[in-house]
Write a protein that holds these residues in place. Structure first.
Motif, PDB file in Angstrom:
ATOM      1  N   ILE A  93       5.270   2.158   6.009  1.00 43.47           N
ATOM      2  CA  ILE A  93       3.949   1.848   5.443  1.00 43.47           C
ATOM      3  C   ILE A  93       3.365   3.065   4.739  1.00 43.47           C
ATOM      4  CG2 ILE A  93       1.573   1.176   5.997  1.00 43.47           C
ATOM      5  CD1 ILE A  93       2.688  -0.424   8.356  1.00 43.47           C
ATOM      6  N   MET A  94       3.530   4.250   5.331  1.00 43.32           N
ATOM      7  CA  MET A  94       3.012   5.480   4.717  1.00 43.32           C
ATOM      8  C   MET A  94       3.715   5.761   3.394  1.00 43.32           C
ATOM      9  SD  MET A  94       0.575   6.677   6.669  1.00 43.32           S
ATOM     10  CE  MET A  94       0.391   8.462   6.764  1.00 43.32           C
ATOM     11  N   THR A  95       5.025   5.558   3.344  1.00 43.13           N
ATOM     12  CA  THR A  95       5.792   5.790   2.107  1.00 43.13           C
ATOM     13  C   THR A  95       5.342   4.839   1.001  1.00 43.13           C
ATOM     14  OG1 THR A  95       7.712   6.510   3.394  1.00 43.13           O
ATOM     15  CG2 THR A  95       8.109   5.836   1.109  1.00 43.13           C
ATOM     16  N   GLU A  96       5.111   3.584   1.377  1.00 38.98           N
ATOM     17  CA  GLU A  96       4.677   2.585   0.391  1.00 38.98           C
ATOM     18  C   GLU A  96       3.326   2.921  -0.220  1.00 38.98           C
ATOM     19  OE1 GLU A  96       4.619  -1.226   2.159  1.00 38.98           O
ATOM     20  OE2 GLU A  96       6.774  -1.292   2.574  1.00 38.98           O
ATOM     21  N   ASN A  97       2.457   3.556   0.564  1.00 35.09           N
ATOM     22  CA  ASN A  97       1.062   3.730   0.130  1.00 35.09           C
ATOM     23  C   ASN A  97       0.689   5.150  -0.294  1.00 35.09           C
ATOM     24  OD1 ASN A  97      -0.558   1.059   0.806  1.00 35.09           O
ATOM     25  ND2 ASN A  97       0.937   1.364   2.446  1.00 35.09           N
ATOM     26  N   LYS A  98       1.566   6.156  -0.028  1.00 41.61           N
ATOM     27  CA  LYS A  98       1.131   7.549  -0.247  1.00 41.61           C
ATOM     28  C   LYS A  98       0.905   7.876  -1.720  1.00 41.61           C
ATOM     29  CE  LYS A  98       5.804   9.587  -0.241  1.00 41.61           C
ATOM     30  NZ  LYS A  98       6.674  10.577   0.438  1.00 41.61           N
ATOM     31  N   ASN A  99       1.613   7.206  -2.626  1.00 40.58           N
ATOM     32  CA  ASN A  99       1.446   7.485  -4.054  1.00 40.58           C
ATOM     33  C   ASN A  99       0.574   6.456  -4.761  1.00 40.58           C
ATOM     34  OD1 ASN A  99       3.118   9.791  -3.959  1.00 40.58           O
ATOM     35  ND2 ASN A  99       4.952   8.483  -4.079  1.00 40.58           N
ATOM     36  N   ASP A 100      -0.004   5.562  -3.963  1.00 39.75           N
ATOM     37  CA  ASP A 100      -0.888   4.525  -4.513  1.00 39.75           C
ATOM     38  C   ASP A 100      -2.329   4.938  -4.276  1.00 39.75           C
ATOM     39  OD1 ASP A 100      -2.087   2.240  -5.399  1.00 39.75           O
ATOM     40  OD2 ASP A 100      -0.687   0.876  -4.389  1.00 39.75           O
ATOM     41  N   TYR A 101      -3.131   4.894  -5.320  1.00 40.30           N
ATOM     42  CA  TYR A 101      -4.492   5.445  -5.192  1.00 40.30           C
ATOM     43  C   TYR A 101      -5.585   4.372  -5.212  1.00 40.30           C
ATOM     44  CZ  TYR A 101      -2.070   9.824  -5.958  1.00 40.30           C
ATOM     45  OH  TYR A 101      -1.223  10.885  -5.823  1.00 40.30           O
ATOM     46  N   ASP A 102      -5.190   3.112  -5.070  1.00 40.63           N
ATOM     47  CA  ASP A 102      -6.277   2.124  -4.953  1.00 40.63           C
ATOM     48  C   ASP A 102      -6.895   2.243  -3.557  1.00 40.63           C
ATOM     49  OD1 ASP A 102      -5.046   0.464  -2.988  1.00 40.63           O
ATOM     50  OD2 ASP A 102      -3.937  -0.622  -4.527  1.00 40.63           O
ATOM     51  N   CYS A 107      -5.291   6.755   5.535  1.00 44.14           N
ATOM     52  CA  CYS A 107      -6.278   7.445   6.386  1.00 44.14           C
ATOM     53  C   CYS A 107      -6.295   6.860   7.799  1.00 44.14           C
ATOM     54  CB  CYS A 107      -7.671   7.342   5.761  1.00 44.14           C
ATOM     55  SG  CYS A 107      -7.856   8.310   4.250  1.00 44.14           S
ATOM     56  N   THR A 108      -6.091   5.546   7.897  1.00 42.71           N
ATOM     57  CA  THR A 108      -6.093   4.887   9.202  1.00 42.71           C
ATOM     58  C   THR A 108      -4.861   5.273  10.022  1.00 42.71           C
ATOM     59  OG1 THR A 108      -7.345   2.991   8.355  1.00 42.71           O
ATOM     60  CG2 THR A 108      -6.077   2.650  10.375  1.00 42.71           C
ATOM     61  N   LEU A 109      -3.716   5.335   9.366  1.00 37.68           N
ATOM     62  CA  LEU A 109      -2.468   5.573  10.086  1.00 37.68           C
ATOM     63  C   LEU A 109      -2.167   7.047  10.336  1.00 37.68           C
ATOM     64  CD1 LEU A 109      -0.040   2.943   8.486  1.00 37.68           C
ATOM     65  CD2 LEU A 109      -1.308   2.800  10.624  1.00 37.68           C
ATOM     66  N   TYR A 110      -2.844   7.963   9.627  1.00 40.03           N
ATOM     67  CA  TYR A 110      -2.533   9.383   9.777  1.00 40.03           C
ATOM     68  C   TYR A 110      -2.730   9.885  11.208  1.00 40.03           C
ATOM     69  CZ  TYR A 110      -2.488  14.402   9.006  1.00 40.03           C
ATOM     70  OH  TYR A 110      -2.197  15.743   9.079  1.00 40.03           O
ATOM     71  N   PRO A 111      -3.886   9.645  11.870  1.00 41.81           N
ATOM     72  CA  PRO A 111      -4.027  10.116  13.258  1.00 41.81           C
ATOM     73  C   PRO A 111      -3.044   9.426  14.199  1.00 41.81           C
ATOM     74  CG  PRO A 111      -5.895   8.738  12.634  1.00 41.81           C
ATOM     75  CD  PRO A 111      -5.131   9.016  11.388  1.00 41.81           C
ATOM     76  N   LEU A 112      -2.726   8.160  13.924  1.00 46.06           N
ATOM     77  CA  LEU A 112      -1.759   7.441  14.753  1.00 46.06           C
ATOM     78  C   LEU A 112      -0.389   8.104  14.632  1.00 46.06           C
ATOM     79  CD1 LEU A 112      -1.430   3.560  14.905  1.00 46.06           C
ATOM     80  CD2 LEU A 112       0.590   4.990  14.699  1.00 46.06           C
ATOM     81  N   GLU A 113      -0.026   8.487  13.413  1.00 48.36           N
ATOM     82  CA  GLU A 113       1.268   9.126  13.184  1.00 48.36           C
ATOM     83  C   GLU A 113       1.388  10.447  13.935  1.00 48.36           C
ATOM     84  OE1 GLU A 113       4.056   9.658   9.253  1.00 48.36           O
ATOM     85  OE2 GLU A 113       2.027  10.493   9.158  1.00 48.36           O
ATOM     86  N   THR A 117       9.564   3.934  12.624  1.00 53.80           N
ATOM     87  CA  THR A 117      10.145   3.299  11.436  1.00 53.80           C
ATOM     88  C   THR A 117       9.093   2.495  10.677  1.00 53.80           C
ATOM     89  OG1 THR A 117      12.292   3.131  12.539  1.00 53.80           O
ATOM     90  CG2 THR A 117      11.941   1.711  10.627  1.00 53.80           C
ATOM     91  N   LEU A 118       8.306   1.746  11.429  1.00 53.76           N
ATOM     92  CA  LEU A 118       7.257   0.926  10.811  1.00 53.76           C
ATOM     93  C   LEU A 118       6.207   1.790  10.127  1.00 53.76           C
ATOM     94  CD1 LEU A 118       5.837  -1.823  10.396  1.00 53.76           C
ATOM     95  CD2 LEU A 118       4.775  -1.510  12.639  1.00 53.76           C
ATOM     96  N   VAL A 119       5.713   2.806  10.836  1.00 53.55           N
ATOM     97  CA  VAL A 119       4.657   3.663  10.288  1.00 53.55           C
ATOM     98  C   VAL A 119       5.165   4.432   9.077  1.00 53.55           C
ATOM     99  CG1 VAL A 119       3.169   5.650  10.763  1.00 53.55           C
ATOM    100  CG2 VAL A 119       3.432   3.852  12.479  1.00 53.55           C
ATOM    101  N   SER A 120       6.345   4.958   9.165  1.00 60.42           N
ATOM    102  CA  SER A 120       6.908   5.730   8.045  1.00 60.42           C
ATOM    103  C   SER A 120       7.046   4.862   6.799  1.00 60.42           C
ATOM    104  CB  SER A 120       8.285   6.302   8.427  1.00 60.42           C
ATOM    105  OG  SER A 120       8.176   7.179   9.515  1.00 60.42           O
TER     106      SER A 120
END
Length: 613
Positions: free
Chosen positions: A571-580, A588-594, A566-569
């Motif tokens: 954070i990923m949703t919040e940041n996937k469309n943000d390009y800063d 990139c940090t959370l992808y292998p963890l996921e 739930t936590l990872v999903s």
């Protein structure tokens, strides 16, 4: 020309006025002392001190104020001439000796000529007053340094005077030096570690005089015998080791003056019977302090705060400089061999040398030599078990643990990749030297006591490798597998404690899920460990850790994995469309963890289905 002449006349007049004021106060003081008027003479001496303070303050506040400096120097010159006068009554000398050493020492920070003049004035007091009285006066002068802005310069005259006083004392030598040494060491510590005002040149001068004091005590040691000699040598040894640590932390490692002072201290240390091996394996500060200070030991431990560091540095400097090792007549090759072949001594040495690695003020060059030495004595040492008594080896573990923490800090903060790489190799070597039955507990304690996600990940990865090695070793001897979760002496890592370790990361003790992405390294490593344990136990049809128990599977699924998903999903949703850049780095940090997280969830779900069929 007339203007210049007028300015010259003004300077001359001011200097003359200063001399007249000093002469007047000194003359008044002498008359009052000889008349026995103690109250008025004390008042006059206070007036003199205030006047001298105004002169030193003016000269120190503006180094370019030549008239102020001339006034100040004229005042010191006048005092020196007055004290030198053979007709001056001893009562007047005694009265002035209580306050003037402090007052004239304040001038030492102006320039070298002021320092020399202040020392000359104190030398005159040393000639005309008893050494026991001057010892007390100079110690009091040193103690006043905490009130001084330029403390490093201020303490130079009294330190110089003390080195001469020590060789002049005729009776009860040990008792008097015993009182003075803690005062000296406390002042040196304050100047070396707690003061930001001193420059390299001032610190060199301070330690040059500190070494001079060591030489003075050494000189007297040679004149004594029996119990007095033994106690004084023990005190001298403590003094030298504390000085060596403070010197190493204060003076540039590359400075030739530093090496020369280390050489002198090392020679004196050798005279005190402090061999490299004894310093590494047998030197106990509290025992020696108890021998020197008796029941007052605890009151003096603060001034000996870096003696242990000095003990370790004595050996390290022998590694740095062949000249130092030669002067102490030590064979480092023989010492390395002895430590490599003797586990108990090796652990003692590791416990001593950790002080170099944990001392933040020391230069990295000294820490590099320490790491190389430790790598040498631990190379190829694999403990497996300890042949001595359980109580014996367990007593060394606290020291080994703090040594590993010190190595951990080097890995985290060393500026050079090569140092970090060697430190990691050392970490693994020290861990390999710990008995199998203790290694897991040590690793767990290291994980619990660090806030670094990267280091937690490294320690957990070491746990996983240890578990893999145990499985490989057990498989190689072709023992029949078992399905219970009993303890196995040859597999100390395969216990329910490993699940507690995973839980401490995935479900931190403070409550709630882990902090992401900050703790992503630790969480990924914990997930990898859990997946490894789950798959290995499943494949081997064992359950030593209890990971396959339904209650543990349900707990891991509901309390660890789903809440983490739930936590990872989120954070990923919040940041996937943000390009800063921050958002990109987070994804990139959370992808292998996921990826690992979802694989763990799949494995647990499979096992839960199997447990219900």
């Amino acid at each position: 020309m007339s203007s210049m002449s007028g300015g010259s006349e003004t300077v001359s007049f001011q200097a003359s006025e200063t001399q007249n004021t000093i002469q007047r106060i000194l003359q008044s003081c002498s008359e009052l002392v000889e008349a026995g008027d103690i109250h008025e003479s004390d008042s006059t001496i206070s007036e003199l001190v205030k006047f001298l303070d105004s002169l030193s303050d003016a000269a120190l506040s503006d180094p370019n104020n030549e008239p102020a400096q001339n006034d100040a120097f004229d005042a010191l010159t006048e005092i020196h001439q007055y004290i030198c006068s053979p007709s001056l009554a001893q009562e007047a000398v005694d009265a002035l000796s209580f306050e003037l050493p402090k007052a004239v020492s304040k001038f030492a920070g102006i320039s070298n000529r002021f320092l020399d003049k202040a020392i000359s004035i104190i030398d005159q007091f040393l000639e005309k007053c008893g050494p026991r009285d001057m010892l007390s006066i100079l110690c009091n002068t040193l103690g006043y340094s905490s009130n001084m802005t330029k403390a490093a310069s201020y303490i130079l005259p009294p330190l110089s005077g003390l080195s001469k006083v020590f060789t002049s004392i005729k009776r009860r030598y040990f008792e008097q030096v015993q009182v003075a040494v803690p005062i000296i060491l406390n002042v040196l510590k304050a100047v070396a570690l707690d003061s930001d005002d001193a420059d390299d040149a001032e610190l060199e001068s301070v330690f040059h005089r500190a070494v001079g004091i060591a030489n003075s005590i050494y000189e007297v040691c040679n004149k004594l015998d029996g119990a007095s000699n033994e106690k004084l040598r023990a005190l001298l040894g403590l003094y030298v080791l504390q000085c060596l640590a403070l010197l190493s932390a204060s003076i540039s490692y590359k400075d030739s003056t530093c090496h020369l002072m280390v050489l002198e201290l090392s020679q004196i240390s050798s005279y005190c019977g402090l061999t490299y091996m004894s310093l590494l394996t047998a030197f106990d500060v509290e025992t020696v302090a108890g021998f020197v200070f008796g029941e007052d030991k605890d009151a003096h431990m603060s001034c000996l705060s870096h003696v242990k560091h000095g003990a370790a540095l004595s050996v390290v400097w022998g590694l740095v400089s062949e000249e130092v090792a030669h002067a102490t007549k030590e064979s480092l090759v023989a010492i390395k061999d002895d430590l490599h072949n003797n586990q108990t001594k090796r652990w003692q040495a590791i416990g001593t040398l950790k002080h170099v690695l944990s001392f933040v003020n020391l230069p990295w060059e000294l820490k590099k030599h320490t790491i190389n030495f430790l790598l040498c004595i631990t190379d190829g040492c694999v403990s497996g078990e300890y042949l001595g008594e359980h109580s014996e080896w367990s007593s060394y573990m606290p020291n080994i643990f703090t040594a590993l923490q010190a190595i951990n800090m080097v890995i985290m903060y060393a500026p050079e990749p090569e140092v970090r790489k060697k430190s990691f190799a050392l970490l693994k070597a020290v861990l390999a030297d710990i008995p199998d039955t203790q290694r897991f507990d040590i690793l767990k304690a290291l994980i619990t006591n660090t806030d670094s996600s990267s280091m937690i990940a490294i320690f957990i990865d070491i746990v996983r490798r240890e578990m893999h090695m145990e499985v490989c070793n057990r498989t190689s001897v072709k023992e029949a597998p078992d399905s219970n979760n009993e303890m196995h002496p040859d597999m100390p890592f395969w216990t329910p404690s490993v699940l507690e370790l995973v839980e401490s990361v995935l479900r931190p003790p403070r409550g709630g899920p882990p902090s992401l992405p900050d703790a992503s390294d630790a969480v990924l490593s914990a997930l990898n460990l859990y997946r490894f344990v789950l798959m290995t136990e499943s494949t081997g049809k064992t359950n030593r850790t209890g990971v396959l128990s339904r209650s543990n599977l349900v707990k891991a699924y509901n309390e660890w994995l789903l809440s983490l998903r739930t936590l990872v999903s989120g954070i990923m949703t919040e940041n996937k469309n943000d390009y800063d850049q921050l958002a990109v780095d987070t994804v990139c940090t959370l992808y292998p963890l996921e990826l690992v997280l979802y694989r763990c969830i799949e494995l647990v779900e499979e096992k839960l289905k199997q447990s219900t069929t």
